[in-house]
Design a protein around this motif. Sequence first.
Motif, PDB file in Angstrom:
ATOM      1  N   ASP A 235       0.836  -1.214   0.000  1.00  0.00           N
ATOM      2  CA  ASP A 235       0.000   0.000   0.000  1.00  0.00           C
ATOM      3  C   ASP A 235       0.866   1.258   0.000  1.00  0.00           C
ATOM      4  OD1 ASP A 235      -2.206  -1.588   0.062  1.00  0.00           O
ATOM      5  OD2 ASP A 235      -2.618  -1.337   2.193  1.00  0.00           O
TER       6      ASP A 235
ATOM      7  N   ILE B  29       1.143   4.182  -2.899  1.00  0.00           N
ATOM      8  CA  ILE B  29       0.889   5.604  -2.632  1.00  0.00           C
ATOM      9  C   ILE B  29       2.093   6.448  -3.058  1.00  0.00           C
ATOM     10  CG2 ILE B  29       0.575   7.317  -0.786  1.00  0.00           C
ATOM     11  CD1 ILE B  29      -1.130   5.122   0.662  1.00  0.00           C
TER      12      ILE B  29
ATOM     13  N   GLU C  81      -2.227  -2.719  -6.237  1.00  0.00           N
ATOM     14  CA  GLU C  81      -2.568  -2.524  -4.829  1.00  0.00           C
ATOM     15  C   GLU C  81      -3.786  -3.389  -4.464  1.00  0.00           C
ATOM     16  OE1 GLU C  81      -5.223  -0.226  -3.454  1.00  0.00           O
ATOM     17  OE2 GLU C  81      -4.533  -0.893  -1.473  1.00  0.00           O
TER      18      GLU C  81
ATOM     19  N   HIS D 181      -6.932 -10.798   1.819  1.00  0.00           N
ATOM     20  CA  HIS D 181      -8.222 -11.435   2.137  1.00  0.00           C
ATOM     21  C   HIS D 181      -8.070 -12.953   2.254  1.00  0.00           C
ATOM     22  CE1 HIS D 181     -10.133  -7.704   1.719  1.00  0.00           C
ATOM     23  NE2 HIS D 181     -10.633  -7.797   0.500  1.00  0.00           N
TER      24      HIS D 181
ATOM     25  N   GLN E 134      -6.514 -13.711   5.466  1.00  0.00           N
ATOM     26  CA  GLN E 134      -7.466 -13.523   6.574  1.00  0.00           C
ATOM     27  C   GLN E 134      -8.410 -14.727   6.693  1.00  0.00           C
ATOM     28  OE1 GLN E 134      -8.864  -9.710   5.190  1.00  0.00           O
ATOM     29  NE2 GLN E 134      -7.951  -8.614   6.922  1.00  0.00           N
TER      30      GLN E 134
ATOM     31  N   MET F  18      -8.674 -17.008   9.970  1.00  0.00           N
ATOM     32  CA  MET F  18      -9.954 -17.120  10.644  1.00  0.00           C
ATOM     33  C   MET F  18     -10.360 -18.562  10.890  1.00  0.00           C
ATOM     34  SD  MET F  18     -13.309 -15.371   9.312  1.00  0.00           S
ATOM     35  CE  MET F  18     -13.050 -16.414   7.883  1.00  0.00           C
TER      36      MET F  18
ATOM     37  N   TYR G 198     -12.004 -14.776  -4.906  1.00  0.00           N
ATOM     38  CA  TYR G 198     -10.741 -14.045  -4.751  1.00  0.00           C
ATOM     39  C   TYR G 198      -9.703 -14.555  -5.746  1.00  0.00           C
ATOM     40  CZ  TYR G 198     -12.526 -12.407  -0.172  1.00  0.00           C
ATOM     41  OH  TYR G 198     -13.264 -11.844   0.826  1.00  0.00           O
TER      42      TYR G 198
ATOM     43  N   ARG H 295     -19.780  -4.161  -0.737  1.00  0.00           N
ATOM     44  CA  ARG H 295     -18.712  -3.477  -1.483  1.00  0.00           C
ATOM     45  C   ARG H 295     -19.088  -2.055  -1.911  1.00  0.00           C
ATOM     46  NH1 ARG H 295     -13.785  -3.689  -1.478  1.00  0.00           N
ATOM     47  NH2 ARG H 295     -13.420  -3.470  -3.687  1.00  0.00           N
TER      48      ARG H 295
ATOM     49  N   PRO I 283      -4.862   7.603   3.585  1.00  0.00           N
ATOM     50  CA  PRO I 283      -4.766   6.610   2.508  1.00  0.00           C
ATOM     51  C   PRO I 283      -5.893   5.591   2.587  1.00  0.00           C
ATOM     52  CG  PRO I 283      -2.666   6.830   3.672  1.00  0.00           C
ATOM     53  CD  PRO I 283      -3.672   7.615   4.442  1.00  0.00           C
TER      54      PRO I 283
ATOM     55  N   THR J  46      -6.021   2.522   2.841  1.00  0.00           N
ATOM     56  CA  THR J  46      -5.771   1.195   3.415  1.00  0.00           C
ATOM     57  C   THR J  46      -6.817   0.775   4.434  1.00  0.00           C
ATOM     58  OG1 THR J  46      -4.271   2.282   4.920  1.00  0.00           O
ATOM     59  CG2 THR J  46      -3.296   1.139   3.058  1.00  0.00           C
TER      60      THR J  46
ATOM     61  N   ILE K 132     -10.302  -1.736   3.556  1.00  0.00           N
ATOM     62  CA  ILE K 132     -10.312  -3.173   3.328  1.00  0.00           C
ATOM     63  C   ILE K 132     -11.608  -3.741   3.904  1.00  0.00           C
ATOM     64  CG2 ILE K 132      -9.255  -5.335   4.031  1.00  0.00           C
ATOM     65  CD1 ILE K 132      -6.592  -3.660   4.075  1.00  0.00           C
ATOM     66  N   SER K 133     -12.275  -4.514   3.091  1.00  0.00           N
ATOM     67  CA  SER K 133     -13.632  -4.855   3.495  1.00  0.00           C
ATOM     68  C   SER K 133     -13.652  -5.999   4.489  1.00  0.00           C
ATOM     69  CB  SER K 133     -14.418  -5.222   2.261  1.00  0.00           C
ATOM     70  OG  SER K 133     -13.758  -6.282   1.634  1.00  0.00           O
TER      71      SER K 133
ATOM     72  N   ILE L   9     -14.344  -9.444   5.964  1.00  0.00           N
ATOM     73  CA  ILE L   9     -14.531 -10.795   5.438  1.00  0.00           C
ATOM     74  C   ILE L   9     -15.285 -11.623   6.468  1.00  0.00           C
ATOM     75  CG2 ILE L   9     -12.534 -10.703   3.901  1.00  0.00           C
ATOM     76  CD1 ILE L   9     -11.211 -12.669   5.943  1.00  0.00           C
TER      77      ILE L   9
ATOM     78  N   GLN M 277     -15.476 -11.786  10.618  1.00  0.00           N
ATOM     79  CA  GLN M 277     -14.406 -11.105  11.325  1.00  0.00           C
ATOM     80  C   GLN M 277     -14.065  -9.801  10.613  1.00  0.00           C
ATOM     81  OE1 GLN M 277     -10.438 -12.543  10.632  1.00  0.00           O
ATOM     82  NE2 GLN M 277     -10.042 -12.595  12.819  1.00  0.00           N
TER      83      GLN M 277
ATOM     84  N   SER N 263     -11.829  -6.867   9.352  1.00  0.00           N
ATOM     85  CA  SER N 263     -10.387  -6.806   9.153  1.00  0.00           C
ATOM     86  C   SER N 263      -9.824  -5.893  10.228  1.00  0.00           C
ATOM     87  CB  SER N 263     -10.061  -6.282   7.761  1.00  0.00           C
ATOM     88  OG  SER N 263     -10.165  -4.880   7.742  1.00  0.00           O
ATOM     89  N   ARG N 264      -8.540  -6.030  10.485  1.00  0.00           N
ATOM     90  CA  ARG N 264      -7.920  -5.252  11.548  1.00  0.00           C
ATOM     91  C   ARG N 264      -8.015  -3.758  11.293  1.00  0.00           C
ATOM     92  NH1 ARG N 264      -2.052  -6.766  11.968  1.00  0.00           N
ATOM     93  NH2 ARG N 264      -2.284  -6.013   9.840  1.00  0.00           N
ATOM     94  N   ASP N 265      -8.113  -3.430  10.009  1.00  0.00           N
ATOM     95  CA  ASP N 265      -8.127  -2.014   9.673  1.00  0.00           C
ATOM     96  C   ASP N 265      -9.537  -1.435   9.637  1.00  0.00           C
ATOM     97  OD1 ASP N 265      -5.691  -3.097   7.490  1.00  0.00           O
ATOM     98  OD2 ASP N 265      -5.282  -1.855   9.211  1.00  0.00           O
TER      99      ASP N 265
END
Lengths: 230, 230
Positions: free
Chosen positions: A53, A57, A91, A99, A102, A106, A189, B192, B214, B216, B219-220, B222, B225, B227-229
């Motif tokens: 990322d 940028i 990106e 994903h 993740q 999970m 994905y 989305r 930015p 980052t 992030i969608s 999933i 859970q 995402s951490r962001d």
Amino acid sequence: MRGVFHQSLEDVQGRLVEIADLVTVAIEKATRAFATSDVSLAEDVIEQDRVIDEKAIALDELAIEILARQQPVARDLRIVVAALRVSASLERMGDIAEHIAQLTRMRFPERAIPKGLKNTFTKMGLLDVEVARTLAELLRTENLALVEVLRTSEDRLDDLHLSVFEKVLSDNWQGEAAATVDATLASRYLERFGDHAVSVAKKVAYLATGDWTPDTDTISVIVGQPSRDA
Amino acid sequence: MRGVFHQSLEDVQGRLVEIADLVTVAIEKATRAFATSDVSLAEDVIEQDRVIDEKAIALDELAIEILARQQPVARDLRIVVAALRVSASLERMGDIAEHIAQLTRMRFPERAIPKGLKNTFTKMGLLDVEVARTLAELLRTENLALVEVLRTSEDRLDDLHLSVFEKVLSDNWQGEAAATVDATLASRYLERFGDHAVSVAKKVAYLATGDWTPDTDTISVIVGQPSRDA
């Protein structure tokens, strides 16, 4: 001024290749983590996505600086605009690798790959790594023969994606709902990498040949039925 | 020259709003077709996506022409580059509306909405239409209060998306595999729209305030859970 511009373009190209190489590593690790339920490898992919990322940028900032300082026109301008698009696609490919990582994390310690689909997902994963590597090579060499290679890989990915749905929707599918969800998401994905790669490849081909095919035929395959444009 | 440039920018803005309005119609029709299994409405969405694609390509060409002829710098340059990004997001939102329409057409005459999820998908669809309408309004008015509205809607969409997975993965889920696949894909698509809208909103906010966050953190979510962001 031309000399400076071409040096800047080489810098842009070098950075795109660098990001494509990082994306290749991310896809390789993510698909391996997914296949082997390797949670620490998955964590690694999630952690490293930040680097992709940041580099994307930074590349965008460089492209904007080139536009401002060197005010390219005609083909030179299109190269810089295309670089912005390629960076966005790369990106996004990094995000998709994340994903998959993740999904792996999970489900851990369970396997994320549903029973009966190990072969298909292994094939898709290997193909995705090959796609990313070919894309980096295309960006490095501008060898347009690779565009066709990527299109062929995308077709194979679409076929594998459809075969996942055929399996999941067949009478002898015995997966629980969780397995069905995982199969659906993972397949989507894994198939998307091909779309992004072909989208980038088209931009490279366009810049080399001036022959523009709009992106409308990259609409991805949805369950059990290729889109009319596929 | 400034006068010409500002006229060009107004043209760009007007076209972005026009595309956002078309995307709003596409989402409204697609989610309604999905909810009511209206296959001719779904066909209409699939047919009309071509118009959105063409308008996005035309806008990109206009932006490139502005860069070439008027060679904007500083903030003016960033506005034009941002317009290219916004156009890409809007075009992608149109594609997702088309995917939902394809899902509807494929299941016809069966219902595409799995039993037990009608309420949730109805809420998500209404929220998506609201999101698209708010986004068009933000592009039209540059009223930054709408950025927060979009963020809130995105959070609600994420929550609804998670609730779909909770339902599908719960012990009393009785859907067949096909219903599980449909629920997974539809929920992912519907969620989305929120990501794309917030991504566009951030660009508008950035141009207005210079405050760049930015992308980052878009992030969608999933399965099961955030995402951490997020």
